[in-house]
Design a protein around this motif. Structure first.
Motif, PDB file in Angstrom:
ATOM      1  N   ASP A  95      -1.656   0.081  -8.093  1.00  0.00           N
ATOM      2  CA  ASP A  95      -2.696  -0.019  -7.075  1.00  0.00           C
ATOM      3  C   ASP A  95      -4.032  -0.477  -7.643  1.00  0.00           C
ATOM      4  OD1 ASP A  95      -3.229   2.215  -8.591  1.00  0.00           O
ATOM      5  OD2 ASP A  95      -3.690   3.529  -6.901  1.00  0.00           O
TER       6      ASP A  95
ATOM      7  N   ASN B  75      -8.697   3.346 -11.415  1.00  0.00           N
ATOM      8  CA  ASN B  75      -9.587   3.089 -10.282  1.00  0.00           C
ATOM      9  C   ASN B  75     -10.784   4.036 -10.233  1.00  0.00           C
ATOM     10  OD1 ASN B  75      -7.968   0.997  -9.466  1.00  0.00           O
ATOM     11  ND2 ASN B  75      -6.892   2.148  -7.892  1.00  0.00           N
TER      12      ASN B  75
ATOM     13  N   ASP C 256       0.816  -1.206   0.000  1.00  0.00           N
ATOM     14  CA  ASP C 256       0.000   0.000   0.000  1.00  0.00           C
ATOM     15  C   ASP C 256       0.847   1.251   0.000  1.00  0.00           C
ATOM     16  OD1 ASP C 256      -2.484   1.123  -0.143  1.00  0.00           O
ATOM     17  OD2 ASP C 256      -2.733   1.295   2.026  1.00  0.00           O
TER      18      ASP C 256
ATOM     19  N   ARG D   8     -11.070   2.017  -3.152  1.00  0.00           N
ATOM     20  CA  ARG D   8     -10.036   2.796  -3.837  1.00  0.00           C
ATOM     21  C   ARG D   8     -10.596   3.598  -5.013  1.00  0.00           C
ATOM     22  NH1 ARG D   8      -4.631   2.142  -2.806  1.00  0.00           N
ATOM     23  NH2 ARG D   8      -4.160   0.695  -1.120  1.00  0.00           N
TER      24      ARG D   8
ATOM     25  N   GLY E  16      -9.850  -2.306   0.521  1.00  0.00           N
ATOM     26  CA  GLY E  16      -8.782  -1.453   0.021  1.00  0.00           C
ATOM     27  C   GLY E  16      -7.402  -2.070   0.078  1.00  0.00           C
TER      28      GLY E  16
END
Length: 767
Positions: free
Chosen positions: A483, A619, A20, A611, A490
Motif C-alpha cells: 500500500d 506510510n 485497496d 494514508r 488515498g
C-alpha cells in the motif's frame, strides 16, 4: 523488502498489490512484538542466532532460533537448574558482537521438604557465553559456588529442531513438509535430521561435555558437584549442516565446505574426558573467532568524538556492519538484517556500501563484484529477471528452492540496477581502482542497456516497474509494501509506476557512467550518457514537481498522473542531484516541516496525507537509512543546518535504544518530552543500512569528499551538530595516503587539524 504487519494470513502470493482491499504480500505475521522481550542476535557467515536474554531459544513464541541458510536448525534450547529457570542478573552482546554474555544465579530452590537440601538464592552464580563460528554455535555454562559448603545441583537442557523455513517463521503456512527425525547418536550427542522436499538433508548435532547423566531425544541432564568456592562448566555445541541427500555429508562454512572432522571441529572424544575435550573446542573456536573479528576491522577508518554516547553508537554501528558482512568468493557483502533479511539484498548492500565508502571501500568492492557476478543474463518472468538487471535478493531455504516463494534468485527491484552503476562511479572516484572497474565494465554496460531497454517500458524517458509474475513483489522500490504507492486521495496507484527516487538514481547512474566511460577512453559514449542525464533532469522537473504540495511527487502512475503526496522520496532527488536548484528550498521546507519532520527524523510519508499512519511500515514511519540519504541530499545543496538537525534527531533516538543501536525503523509519532521514539513491532535489529547511517550523517555534515584524481580530501562548508564539539577521524584513506584529522567546532565554524599524515594527499577546508 516487503513487510506489512496486519491480520494473519497464509503465506501465498496475492493479486496486483494495487487493490485497496488486497491483503499484504509476503507479510511478517505479528501476533507478538519483538520489543516485548529484549532479543539478542549473533551472526557468522550464513548462520545467525536470535536468543532471549538468558541465551535460551523458544521458551516463548517468537522468532528465536539458530538459523542457517534461511532455515531454523534449532527451535528450542532452554536451561533449567533443579527444574527452575535461573534468575537473570545481566545480559549483553559484547561490544564487538563477538559473543553473548549472560550472568545468572540460582533462585530459591527446595529440592524436597528437608531444608538441608534446599539451595538459597544467590549462592551459585552462572555465567553463560555463546557465539557462532564456522558452522557451529558454541555455548558454555559456567557455575561457581559462593557457599562455604559443597553444593550439588542438577542442570538440564531441553531442546528441539523444527527445521522451519524462515518464511514459515514469519507467519506462512505450508500444505506439505519433509520428514523430520531425531535420535540419540552417542552418549554425548543428539542428532536431528530433516529430509526436505527439495532433496536437501539438514542436520543439527548437539554435543555435550561432560557426558550427561541422562540423555534423551529432547533433554539432557547433568549432575554438577561444586566444592566451596568451586567452579564447573557445561559445554554445548550445535553443529549444523545442509547437503544434497545423495552427497557426502559436509558442513557448509561461509561458502566453502569442511568435513565434519576438520580442525575447526575438534573431536571431543579425548583421553582427558568429554568436558576437557569440549572445553578445548570452545576455547580454540573462541580464540579464532576473536582473531577473525579483529582482522576484519584492522585497517578501517575509525571515529572518536567528544560525546561518549555518540562514540558508543559509532562503535556499535561498526560492530554491526562487520557482523552482518559475510565473506563471499567476491569479497565482503553486508547482509541486510536480522532476523528476517540475513541474506544478500542488492539495494540494501549498495546503499550500505555507499554510506560506508569513506570508512571501508572494501565493502563497496565486494558488493560490486558480487552483484556483477549474479547479474541477470536472460529473461525469466518467474524471477522478474531481464538481461542486465541487478539482483534484488537471494534465498537458500526449502521454500525458495521449491519455488513456493520466488526469492531463490530474484530480480524484482526497479532501483538496484541504476544504484549499482552509481556505486561503481562513487567507488572509482574515491579509490581510483581501475582494475575493478575494467573487470565489471561489461556489467555496467549491461545495466545501462537494461535501464533503457527494459526499465523504460514505454519509451518516455522514465524508468517504471511492473512485475512479471503474480508471485513477485507488487511494489519494487525501497518502499515495497503493498500500500506504499498511492494518490493524494488515498487510491492505490496503478502501474507501471515511475518512482521519484528511481529517476534520480538513473540520472546519477548515467552521469557516473559517463565519467567512467571517459576514463576508459569511450568519449562518444561518455557524451551520449551526459546528454541523456541532462534530458532526464529536465523531463523529471516538468513531470514530477507539483507546485500545490511544494515538492516532487511520490511517483507517476501508469497514465503519467503524479501521485501528489509529500514523501521522503523527494529527499532522494536531492541526494542524486537531479533536483533543479530552484526547487530545492521548497523541497527542503516540506521535508523539515512539522508534518514531515517529527523531531526524531523525516517521516516516509508526511502527516496529513491520505494514508499517513505512524505505525505503518512505509506510510509514516521513520527509517534511519532514509534519513541519512535525506541528510546527504540536503547537504549536497547547501542546507547543512537542516542536515545537522536530522542528524541530531537520529542521534537522540539512538540514546533510547539498547546499545545505542539504530533499528531498521521506528514509528513516526511526534516527539514527546522525556520519552523516546516508539518502536516498530517487527523491526530488524541490527540492520545493515541503519548501522551505516551514522557514518553518512557525519559525512553529510562535514561535506566530506575524497577524490583520487585530485589526490584531495576536502571538507566543503563543514558543520558539526550541537552534540559534537570535536571529532577525531583516524586512518582516513585516499590512495596510498593515510591521515588522522581532528575537527573542532567553534560556534558555527569548524576547524580541521592534521594530526598525522602518511603520503601526499592534500587536506582542504572549503568555505
Amino acid at each position: 523488502m516487503a513487510v506489512t504487519v496486519q491480520e494473519p494470513a497464509a503465506l501465498s502470493p496475492i493479486g496486483s498489490g494495487h487493490d485497496d482491499e488486497a491483503l499484504p504480500q509476503y507479510h511478517i505475521e505479528a501476533q507478538t512484538s519483538l520489543v516485548e522481550r529484549p532479543l539478542r542476535s549473533l551472526k557468522h557467515g550464513d548462520a545467525f542466532a536470535v536468543l532471549d536474554s538468558y541465551g535460551d531459544i523458544g521458551v516463548f513464541p517468537g522468532p528465536e532460533g539458530l538459523y542457517f541458510q534461511d532455515t531454523r536448525f534449532l527451535s528450542r534450547l532452554e536451561l533449567t537448574v533443579e527444574g527452575q529457570r535461573p534468575l537473570l542478573l545481566g545480559s549483553v552482546i559484547q561490544d564487538d558482537n563477538g559473543a553473548l554474555s549472560v550472568d545468572m544465579t540460582t533462585p530459591d530452590i527446595r529440592i524436597d521438604a528437608n531444608d538441608e537440601t534446599s539451595i538459597p538464592r544467590e549462592i551459585i552464580a552462572l555465567d553463560r557465553t555463546k557465539f557462532l563460528f564456522r558452522g557451529t554455535c558454541y555455548d558454555r555454562i559456567g557455575l561457581r559456588n559462593y557457599d562455604t559448603k559443597p553444593r550439588h545441583v542438577r542442570l538440564a537442557l531441553t531442546f528441539d529442531a523444527d527445521f522451519r523455513d524462515l518464511f514459515e517463521v514469519r507467519g506462512g503456512t505450508r500444505e506439505r513438509r519433509g520428514q523430520r527425525s531425531v535420535e540419540v547418536t552417542r552418549p554425548d550427542e543428539v542428532t536431528f535430521r530433516y529430509h526436505g522436499l527439495d532433496d536437501r538433508l539438514r542436520t543439527t548435532r548437539l554435543r555435550f561435555g561432560p557426558k550427561p547423566v541422562v540423555i534423551e531425544k529432547h533433554r539432557a541432564e547433568f549432575e554438577v558437584r561444586l566444592a566451596p568456592g568451586g567452579r564447573a562448566s557445561v559445554f554445548v555445541r550445535a553443529v549444523f549442516d545442509a547437503s544434497d541427500i545423495k552427497a557426502d555429508r559436509l558442513v557448509t562454512v561461509t561458502g566453502s565446505a569442511l568435513p565434519i572432522t576438520s580442525p575447526a571441529y575438534p573431536n571431543p572424544r579425548r583421553e582427558d574426558g568429554h568436558a576437557k575435550g569440549e572445553g578445548m573446542a570452545f576455547a580454540l573456536a573462541y580464540r579464532d573467532a576473536r582473531r577473525d573479528l579483529r582482522a576484519a576491522t584492522a585497517d578501517i577508518t575509525t571515529i572518536e568524538s567528544s560525546n561518549d554516547q555518540f562514540n558508543e553508537a559509532a562503535c556499535r554501528a561498526t560492530a554491526d556492519l562487520y557482523m552482518l558482512a559475510s565473506r563471499t568468493e567476491h569479497g565482503l557483502y553486508p547482509y541486510a538484517g536480522i532476523p528476517w533479511y540475513s541474506t544478500v539484498f542488492g539495494r540494501d548492500g549498495i546503499i550500505t556500501a555507499m554510506m560506508t565508502l569513506w570508512i571501508d571501500p572494501n565493502i563497496a568492492k565486494g558488493v560490486l563484484r558480487y552483484l556483477a557476478a549474479t547479474q541477470a543474463k536472460t529473461s525469466d518472468p518467474a524471477a522478474d529477471a531481464q538481461p542486465g538487471k541487478i539482483l534484488h535478493e537471494t534465498r537458500h531455504g526449502e521454500m525458495a528452492n521449491l519455488g513456493e516463494v520466488p526469492f531463490r534468485q530474484y530480480y524484482g527491484t526497479i532501483d538496484a540496477t541504476p544504484l549499482f552503476v552509481m556505486l561503481a562511479g562513487q567507488y572509482f572516484e574515491q579509490t581510483g581502482d581501475k582494475t575493478t572497474i575494467q573487470a565489471i565494465w561489461p556489467n555496467i554496460l549491461a545495466a545501462l542497456e537494461w535501464i533503457d531497454a527494459f526499465g523504460d517500458r514505454d519509451g518516455d524517458g522514465f524508468v517504471e516497474y511492473a512485475r512479471e509474475t503474480e508471485k513477485g513483489l507488487a511494489n519494487q522500490g525501497w518502499k515495497d509494501s503493498h500500500d506504499s504507492i498511492f494518490h493524494a486521495d488515498g487510491r492505490m496507484a496503478q502501474g507501471p509506476i515511475a518512482l521519484c527516487e528511481v529517476q534520480g538514481y538513473v540520472f546519477a547512474a548515467k552521469r557516473s557512467a559517463a565519467k567512467l566511460a571517459a576514463m576508459l577512453g569511450h568519449a562518444a559514449l561518455a557524451e551520449r550518457l551526459k546528454d541523456a542525464s541532462e534530458r532526464l533532469r529536465e523531463a523529471f522537473d516538468r513531470a514530477f514537481f507539483v507546485p500545490e504540495i511544494g515538492t516532487y511527487a511520490l511517483a507517476l502512475d501508469g497514465e503519467k498522473r503524479p501521485c501528489a503526496v509529500r514523501s521522503s522520496n523527494a529527499g532522494h532527488a536531492l541526494f542524486t542531484g537531479i533536483a533543479h536548484p530552484d526547487r530545492v528550498a521548497s523541497v527542503a521546507d516540506v521535508l523539515m516541516s512539522k508534518d514531515g519532520f517529527n523531531g526524531w527524523g523525516v517521516r516516509t510519508i508526511a502527516q496529513g496525507e491520505a494514508r499517513f499512519n505512524p505505525m505503518s511500515y512505509h506510510n509514516g514511519s521513520i527509517w534511519p537509512h532514509d534519513n541519512a540519504i535525506v541528510a546527504l541530499g540536503l547537504a549536497r545543496y547547501g542546507h547543512k543546518a537542516a542536515a545537522a538537525r536530522v542528524f541530531e534527531g537520529q542521534h537522540g533516538a539512538s540514546l533510547y535504544q539498547e546499545g545505542r543501536r539504530l533499528p531498521e525503523l521506528f514509528c513516526g509519532f511526534i516527539q514527546r518530552k522525556q520519552r523516546g521514539p516508539t518502536n516498530y513491532p517487527v523491526a530488524c535489529s541490527p540492520q545493515a543500512w541503519a548501522a551505516a547511517a551514522p557514518f553518512a550523517f557525519l559525512a553529510a555534515c562535514l561535506g566530506l569528499e575524497l577524490r583520487h584524481d585530485r589526490n584531495r580530501i576536502r571538507f566543503r562548508d563543514p558543520i558539526l551538530p550541537s552534540f559534537l564539539d570535536e571529532v577525531l577521524i583516524r586512518n582516513l584513506k585516499l590512495g596510498g595516503s593515510r591521515v588522522d584529522l581532528l575537527l573542532h567546532r567553534h560556534g558555527a565554524d569548524v576547524t580541521v587539524n592534521v594530526l598525522r599524515r602518511k603520503g601526499d594527499a592534500q587536506v582542504v577546508l572549503l568555505k
